[in-house]
Design a protein around this motif. Structure first.
Motif, mmCIF file in Angstrom:
data_model
loop_
_atom_site.group_PDB
_atom_site.id
_atom_site.type_symbol
_atom_site.label_atom_id
_atom_site.label_comp_id
_atom_site.label_asym_id
_atom_site.label_seq_id
_atom_site.Cartn_x
_atom_site.Cartn_y
_atom_site.Cartn_z
ATOM 1 N N GLY A 85 2.127 2.011 -3.209
ATOM 2 C CA GLY A 85 1.101 2.593 -4.060
ATOM 3 C C GLY A 85 0.964 4.085 -3.822
ATOM 4 O O GLY A 85 0.647 4.858 -4.721
ATOM 5 N N SER A 95 2.190 9.820 -5.830
ATOM 6 C CA SER A 95 0.968 10.488 -6.270
ATOM 7 C C SER A 95 0.350 11.198 -5.063
ATOM 8 O O SER A 95 0.476 10.725 -3.933
ATOM 9 N N PRO A 96 -0.303 12.322 -5.297
ATOM 10 C CA PRO A 96 -0.839 13.102 -4.182
ATOM 11 C C PRO A 96 -1.943 12.320 -3.485
ATOM 12 O O PRO A 96 -2.741 11.649 -4.136
ATOM 13 N N LEU A 97 -1.947 12.431 -2.174
ATOM 14 C CA LEU A 97 -2.916 11.669 -1.395
ATOM 15 C C LEU A 97 -4.287 12.336 -1.440
ATOM 16 O O LEU A 97 -5.296 11.694 -1.682
ATOM 17 N N ILE A 150 -5.438 2.360 -7.679
ATOM 18 C CA ILE A 150 -4.189 1.645 -7.421
ATOM 19 C C ILE A 150 -4.261 0.933 -6.075
ATOM 20 O O ILE A 150 -3.831 -0.218 -5.937
ATOM 21 N N PHE A 151 -4.853 1.621 -5.102
ATOM 22 C CA PHE A 151 -5.028 0.944 -3.813
ATOM 23 C C PHE A 151 -5.910 -0.280 -3.964
ATOM 24 O O PHE A 151 -5.631 -1.346 -3.413
ATOM 25 N N GLY A 205 -7.902 9.515 1.386
ATOM 26 C CA GLY A 205 -7.792 9.609 -0.065
ATOM 27 C C GLY A 205 -9.139 9.411 -0.748
ATOM 28 O O GLY A 205 -9.492 10.119 -1.688
ATOM 29 N N VAL A 206 -9.913 8.447 -0.250
ATOM 30 C CA VAL A 206 -11.209 8.165 -0.876
ATOM 31 C C VAL A 206 -12.176 9.319 -0.647
ATOM 32 O O VAL A 206 -12.864 9.771 -1.554
ATOM 33 N N ARG A 253 -12.044 12.617 -2.653
ATOM 34 C CA ARG A 253 -12.235 12.549 -4.101
ATOM 35 C C ARG A 253 -13.712 12.490 -4.415
ATOM 36 O O ARG A 253 -14.491 11.922 -3.656
ATOM 37 N N LEU A 284 -5.278 7.240 -7.749
ATOM 38 C CA LEU A 284 -4.769 6.668 -6.509
ATOM 39 C C LEU A 284 -5.661 5.555 -5.952
ATOM 40 O O LEU A 284 -5.170 4.485 -5.597
ATOM 41 N N ILE A 285 -6.948 5.820 -5.897
ATOM 42 C CA ILE A 285 -7.829 4.853 -5.244
ATOM 43 C C ILE A 285 -7.854 3.548 -6.026
ATOM 44 O O ILE A 285 -7.871 2.462 -5.455
ATOM 45 N N MET A 302 -13.140 -0.742 -3.185
ATOM 46 C CA MET A 302 -12.543 0.504 -3.691
ATOM 47 C C MET A 302 -12.754 0.615 -5.194
ATOM 48 O O MET A 302 -13.085 1.686 -5.706
ATOM 49 N N LEU A 355 -5.893 5.879 3.448
ATOM 50 C CA LEU A 355 -6.743 5.436 2.355
ATOM 51 C C LEU A 355 -8.104 6.087 2.435
ATOM 52 O O LEU A 355 -8.639 6.592 1.439
ATOM 53 N N VAL A 367 0.835 -1.193 0.000
ATOM 54 C CA VAL A 367 0.000 0.000 0.000
ATOM 55 C C VAL A 367 0.873 1.247 0.000
ATOM 56 O O VAL A 367 0.637 2.211 -0.736
#
Lengths: 937, 478
Positions: free
Chosen positions: A591, A595-597, B206-207, A712-713, A716, B203-204, B179, A709, A588
């Protein structure tokens, strides 16, 4: 038509390998005859093709085998192929004859010939392949069949180890070769030799050329026992001598130099080629020649001499010049002939005298003059004495070392090295002759030596005759063979032009001749001084055993493997989980890299209530972990976690979920309490502080990753599927509580399945619990007995009015569920909790006396009702579980909707009550029953 | 909510196996211990029936049904056929073994059939949910099969570990699926693929991919998610090991293909890197650690891990040729794995598990034929021509070289050299060491015949590999 003979030549020994094994039942001679007949026929077939090849043709035979992977059964016969095939079959025949008399009565002869034919077929395959992949297959087959041959005397430990060593080295080299060939095919676009040999410039200009070359050379050098892979060859001497005579003179070890010759047009000529190939060849030449002198074992001497001569051939190819290649091919022929005869002679000596130690073998001339003469001729050829075949190619070699254009100012290194090697070669050849046949009397021989059987000498005689014939009349004997072989080596085809070379015995007085003279004189001098040299050698060099080093390294690898195993696979589940979680965290984290969180959405406001809730959640989660050893406390903390989560649902406007979560939470905690009853109050401390620290770190890392995570979710933009349900809930399902409509209508089928599973699970648990008897403690850990009063009065009194109240609430929740928070599932759980309360407060016996409910039937009724509701829609011609609804008015509650989904919900309601109580009541019974029994007693 | 009537015909094999499994489950309750063989025969008949059905349904077209969550394409057909054949052989191998240990019970066969159903669903799945369903059906069956030997402590421990680790991996897989669902708004692989292609690598996604990979790698047994493999292979009874170690790899390969290629094809650069890591670690750890093993089941477990590394190499090259090579490798591995563990079953008898390497000492003296057959298998696993294992390695290496990853091919070859060592050690034990017991080796005739056929197949298909290879290439549309 003619080319069609090629596969037959290979198949004869390959398929015929079984024949000697079967023929051994008819006797040893029959077995030998069958093997000889097969190779004889193959040789005869080959000879019919030779004129065509000498005339300049290259015979090709092609059969599709695996076209998708560029692999065809393509065979090729050109000059080089003819030369090698002749050596393989010709010397093979002689070895078959020799072995007939060499092997003793106890040796399983059929198997020997079987292996030998198998090996012969594999070697033929290598030299006759047009397709490189096909050649590789045969190449590996030679490793395998030679493994069987070397390990033939399997009762001897050294034979087994030698075979294993040889297989490990050559097999490993074979895999490197595979990689090299794949690259070569990748570069040139084909595995066919005709194409590969024609694309020299593409290959040598390609950036992958160095890698290709190194990999291919690894294959060739391991097979041909070049430094630093040479050490397997002396250990392979544990094989029966016919095997050595065959494998280590003419065939197996020649496969490596064959490969150099085969790919010479495609790969040779570059600077890298020169340094790698010629350098290795030079080192091997000197090293082998030096060591050969100091071996006391007859076959050991020959083994190192073989290594040295292979180095010589490698060096010649390494020069990259056409003349060098001609000399290399010529020396391949000569070496095969004299070395095979020498091995056979050594075998005779061993066979008749019982030892191979040159410190004991002396003065055998008197006992076996005939054999001695033969051996002396062959040894003279090995030393490079004029009029013997070895001399011719050695002269060419000396001449070539003088005429190369490499190394700049250091160009004299090559001739000096060559002369030095020549000196040693002469010395060990003299030693072979003088020590064994003269030099006083034999010492403590196990047997009295005498001449061998007649036919054992015939093969040696033939080979020695060849030494002389080639040595004296080269132009009339070997010239056409050499010309065609050399032409196909240098040009890749037979027809091309060859540089001028002369096969004359006498070239006049020149530098190469001088080098030969120096070699012979120097060799004689060294031999005279040998005793001092032996002493010096013993003082300077500790006996260095490469095999022991190899074995030690194997041991070390096994040791590493063990340690790695202990590290990764110690059998502990905790360790495995740690690895699993840690690997996931690492993945993770990788990953996240780069890239920006955060996404484009702004972070929402945090109000005080939410913050407090989050803190409470975190705190209770942490305390649960901290106090996990005190089980009851941990359980209470866990229920706090559940409660906060329920409140969180309320906070985020999901009252349905909150209600469900709350009631599920209660049922779960009751379940856990029931189990806790049978467990000690505290669990033992098992983890060391170090371990706890590690786990803490891991937990923080894993939790942190999940938090990142989530961040991040949530930052967005995402599409929600909620809109669809929001829009269609009322019109399509007749309810405004979306959650409930999803459960009973949109996803009604799923719910039906879930309810069924719930029922099955409950019945399964009941079945497993039936007949189970658990002993339960009468006192707690501190020795205090449980309270005498089983059912506290206050609880019992309060619980009784609660039941009807809860039932009313449940009905209310269910009826309004379609439009407002509630529904059958929640109602069922509320009812179940109220019923459980009765059990807890007043005991099972008391409750069951007053309430005759069969929970299994209840569950079944619920599931059936739900299923039948679905069927009902079929009656009206709609698909399964289609719902319809209408509006009704009830006093007090006001207008409400009654949908067929409500019936379905009722089924859910019943099934939930039934299965929950089935599980909980039966688990509760386990302990209570025992206790009452005890009290009665 | 209405939906169309799906094309049930495409799922006929699944429906058939489900129906038969339920039927056998009930029937077995009414069978006495003596007539238990009926369960066995019916199970085998079910597999044969499913084989014929799948064969009849084979077509080169790609058809979707059940709201696009089920797919039948040539890859699915071929892999299913291989699964039936493999499980058929597993049961054939195990029959006597189970009898001798009192494990010849209906549960084994019913669980086996449900496991087959799970594999079939995984292979034909075309939505995240279907994949997960198949996976869980298979996994739960296998947990129970491992635990079937209730009195054996190792088996119970193995089952416990398998279950807990498997649950963790499943959870991560599900997390990843959620996800991906969150980002793409769909569970159906076709829509997921389109959405991912539209959005690129964010990003998501990829996670999500990372968590999916954890689940898949666990199922395949790729390092570093391999910890369960040796313990479970070792702890389970050999019959169960035979089952777990073979056919499920085909399903796992299908899952890998469905998720990565069908679903997340647009993320190829990302999953390429992850696969690369998994492949190299699997090759390295699998081959090196196998050297240290003294238990043959553990050795074969690590050997299997290294084979998975090779299989992943084929997939990561990202070309149809590579996928075909991976599929070929998977099928070949199953054939060799059947032989490898079949060998352990062949050697074992009541009260003797034959799971130590030294049990194989001097086998050549006791039975030259079986020593030879075992040598075939070991050579094939080591990748020596002309055995089938060589072609599998060759086709993968070829795909890797064609994808311009020469160094990777070199690494793979290097580890194969290391790997050859422990296969050779077994050969050395069989051929060069003295036997521990001198009694002649008398295996039961049915297992002996099956094992011989299995080992000879490794040689014969090795001599004529083109048809199997053509099938695999055709399945990948080549």
């Amino acid at each position: 038509m003619n080319a069609a003979l090629l596969p037959i030549i290979i198949l004869l020994p390959l398929l015929g390998a079984l024949l000697p094994v079967l023929a051994i039942r008819l006797g040893r001679t029959a077995s030998a005859w069958s093997a000889a007949a097969l190779s004889g026929i193959a040789l005869g077939l080959l000879l019919t093709l030779v004129p065509q090849v000498f005339a300049g043709e290259t015979l090709l035979y092609r059969l599709d085998w695996l076209p998708a992977y560029g692999l065809n059964l393509a065979l090729r016969l050109d000059g080089l192929g003819v030369l090698f095939a002749l050596l393989i079959l010709g010397i093979g025949l002689l070895v078959i004859l020799y072995a007939r008399y060499y092997l003793s009565e106890h040796d399983p002869m059929g198997r020997f010939y079987g292996f030998l034919l198998l090996f012969m077929a594999a070697m033929l395959g290598v030299v006759l392949s047009e397709n490189l992949l096909l050649m590789l297959i045969f190449w590996e087959l030679t490793s395998l069949s030679s493994f069987l041959l070397i390990g033939y005397w399997k009762h001897r430990a050294d034979a087994r180890q030698g075979a294993r060593l040889a297989l490990t080295i050559t097999g490993g080299g074979g895999l490197a070769l595979l990689a090299g060939i794949l690259l070569l095919g990748h570069i040139s676009g084909s595995y066919e030799l005709s194409v590969v040999l024609a694309s020299t410039e593409t290959i040598q200009a390609h950036p992958l050329y160095p890698a290709t070359l190194v990999l291919i050379l690894l294959g060739a050098f391991t097979k041909s026992a070049q430094f630093p892979f040479h050490f397997w060859l002396p250990h392979a001497m544990a094989a029966p001598t016919p095997v050595s005579a065959y494998l280590h003179s003419a065939t197996m070890v020649k496969a490596g130099v064959f490969l150099l010759a085969r790919l010479f047009p495609a790969l040779a000529g570059s600077e890298l080629w020169f340094y790698l190939v010629a350098g290795t060849g030079m080192v091997t030449l000197l090293l082998g020649a030096y060591h050969a002198l100091f071996k006391h074992d007859l076959k050991g001497l020959l083994a190192y001499s073989t290594i040295s001569h292979l180095g010589l051939i490698t060096l010649l190819f390494g020069l990259g010049t056409p003349l060098g290649a001609v000399a290399g091919v010529f020396h391949i022929i000569n070496h095969a002939i004299f070395k095979a005869s020498l091995f056979m002679a050594a075998g005779i000596i061993d066979h008749e005298s019982g030892t191979r130690d040159m410190r004991k073998l002396n003065g055998l001339w008197r006992y076996m003059p005939h054999t001695a003469t033969l051996a002396m001729v062959a040894a003279a050829s090995m030393a490079g004495v004029p009029l013997f075949n070895g001399f011719l190619s050695k002269e060419m070699f000396f001449a070539e070392t003088l005429h190369h254009s490499w190394l700049g100012a250091w160009h004299w290194l090559l001739p000096v090295g060559a002369t030095l090697a020549g000196v040693f070669a002469v010395a060990y050849s003299i030693r072979f002759i003088h020590d064994v046949f003269f030099n006083g009397d034999p010492i403590d021989l196990p047997r009295t030596p005498h001449e061998p059987p007649r036919y054992m000498k015939v093969p040696v005689e033939i080979l020695v005759a060849l030494c002389l014939l080639v040595g004296i009349f080269p132009a009339w004997t070997v010239a056409p063979l050499l010309a065609s072989a050399a032409a196909s080596t240098v040009n890749g085809t037979v027809g091309g032009a060859l540089p001028h070379y002369s096969l004359a015995v006498w070239h006049g007085f020149n530098l190469p001749l001088l080098m030969s003279v120096i070699a012979i004189a120097g060799g004689a001098l060294i031999y005279v001084l040998r005793h001092q040299l032996f002493a010096l050698h013993a003082r300077l060099f500790r006996p260095f055993d490469a095999k022991a080093l190899f074995e030690r390294q194997l041991e070390q690898i096994i040791g590493y493997a063990r340690r790695l195993t202990a590290l990764l696979e110690n059998g502990s589940l905790q360790r495995y989980l740690m690895l699993l979680v840690a690997s996931a965290v690492v993945l993770v984290a990788s990953g996240l890299w780069g890239s920006p969180l955060s996404g484009p959405l702004p972070a929402g406001e945090v109000d005080a209530v939410t913050l407090a809730g989050a803190l409470a959640l975190a705190l209770s989660a942490i305390t649960t972990t901290l106090w996990h050893r005190r089980r009851l406390v941990a359980l209470i903390q866990l229920s706090v976690v559940g409660l906060v989560v329920s409140i969180a649902f309320v906070r985020f406007a999901a009252p349905d979920l909150a209600l469900t979560q709350l009631s599920v939470e209660m049922v779960t905690i009751i379940l856990l309490m029931l189990v806790l009853y049978f467990l000690p109050q505290q669990s033992p401390a098992e983890s060391s502080p170090l371990r706890i620290g590690r786990d803490l770190l891991l937990a923080v890392a894993a939790g942190g990753s999940v938090a990142l995570l989530a961040w991040g979710v949530l930052t967005r933009p995402y599409q929600t599927i909620g809109d669809y349900f929001m829009a269609n809930s009322l019109s399509g399902g007749g309810g405004s509580n979306v959650v409930n409509v999803i459960l009973v209508d949109f996803r009604g089928f799923d719910t039906l399945g879930e309810v069924t599973v719930l029922g099955i699970a409950a019945i399964g648990i009941v079945m497993m619990l039936s007949g189970l008897q658990l002993k339960m403690p009468t006192a707690d850990a501190a020795g205090r007995p449980w309270a005498r009063e089983r059912y506290p009065m206050i609880l019992a009194v309060i619980s009784r009015p609660l039941l009807p109240l809860a039932l009313v609430v449940a009905i209310y929740l269910m009826l309004r569920g379609h439009n407002m928070p509630g529904g059958g599932f929640i109602a069922g759980l509320v009812t179940a909790i109220a019923l459980i309360l009765q059990y807890v407060a007043s005991g099972i016996a008391w409750t069951q006396q007053r309430m005759h409910l069969d929970y299994i039937k209840l569950t079944a009724a619920g599931v059936l009702l739900a299923a039948l509701t679905g069927l009902g829609s079929w009656a009206f011609g709609y698909p399964y579980l289609t719902s319809s609804f209408g509006h009704f008015t009830l006093p007090l509650l006001g207008e409400f909707e009654l949908a067929t989904a409500m019936l379905f919900d009722l089924g859910v309601f019943l099934a939930v009550i039934g299965s929950t109580l089935l599980v909980l009541a039966n688990l509760g019974k386990l302990s209570v029953l025992k206790h009452t029994l005890k009290e009665e007693r | 909510m209405n939906f169309e009537i799906p094309n049930f015909m495409l799922a006929m094999p699944e429906i058939f196996v489900l129906g038969m499994a339920c039927f056998i489950l009930i029937l077995d309750l009414f069978l006495s211990e003596r007539s238990r063989v009926v369960t066995y025969l019916l199970t085998q008949a079910t597999l044969v029936g499913a084989f014929l059905l799948s064969l009849g349904l084979y077509s080169s077209a790609r058809e979707l049904t059940f709201s696009d969550s089920f797919v039948l394409d040539p890859m699915a057909s071929v892999l299913k056929l291989a699964v039936y054949a493999a499980v058929f052989m597993v049961l054939l191998y195990s029959r006597r073994y189970l009898r001798e240990r009192g494990m010849f019970r209906g549960e084994f066969f019913v669980l086996g059939l449900f496991g087959v159903l799970g594999m079939m669903v995984m292979i034909s799945a075309h939505s995240l949910l279907t994949i997960y369903m198949g996976l869980e059906l298979l996994s739960l069956s296998m947990y129970a099969m491992v635990a079937m030997q209730r009195d054996s402590r190792v088996a119970a421990e193995a089952a416990m570990k398998y279950f807990i680790l498997g649950a963790m991996a499943s959870a991560m897989l599900l997390y990843g699926m959620s996800m991906i669902y969150g980002v793409t708004g769909s569970l159906e692989l076709g829509e997921v693929s389109a959405a991912v292609a539209g959005q690129g690598s964010q990003l998501i996604l990829i996670f999500g991919l990372v968590f999916l990979m954890v689940g898949v790698a666990f199922k395949l047994g790729a390092v570093p998610f391999h910890m369960w493999v040796p313990d479970v292979y070792h702890g389970a009874s050999t019959a169960v090991t035979l089952y777990i170690s073979t056919a499920p790899k085909l399903a796992a390969f299908a899952m890998l293909m469905r998720l990565l290629v069908d679903g997340l094809g647009a993320l190829q650069p990302q999953w390429h890197d992850i696969l690369l890591l998994l492949a190299i670690l699997s090759l390295g750890i699998g081959n090196v650690v196998a050297i240290a093993q003294t238990n043959i089941k553990r050795m074969l477990a690590y050997s299997g891990i290294s084979h998975v590394g090779f299989l992943l190499l084929g997939v990561l090259s990202g070309s149809p040729e590579g996928y075909a090579a991976g599929m070929f490798y998977a099928i070949v591995y199953v054939l060799m794995g059947l032989g490898g563990f079949g060998m352990v079953i062949l050697m074992s008898r009541a009260g003797f598990e034959a799971d130590q390497l030294e049990d194989y000492k001097g086998l050549n003296e006791r039975s030259p034929w079986f020593a030879l057959m075992m040598m075939f298998l070991m050579f094939s696993m080591a990748g020596v021509p002309p055995f089938i294992g060589f072609w599998a390695k060759l086709s993968v290496l070829q795909a890797v070289v064609d994808a311009n990853m020469v160094w990777l091919a070199a690494v793979a070859v290097l580890f194969s050299v290391i790997g050859a060592f422990y296969y050779l050690r077994l050969i050395k034990l069989m051929y060069f060491d003295g036997p521990l017991e001198l009694s002649p080796f008398r295996p039961s005739p049915d297992v002996a015949l099956l094992f011989s056929v299995n080992a000879l197949a490794v040689l014969l298909i090795g001599l004529f590999p083109s048809s199997l290879m053509a099938i695999c290439r055709q399945a990948m549309g080549l």
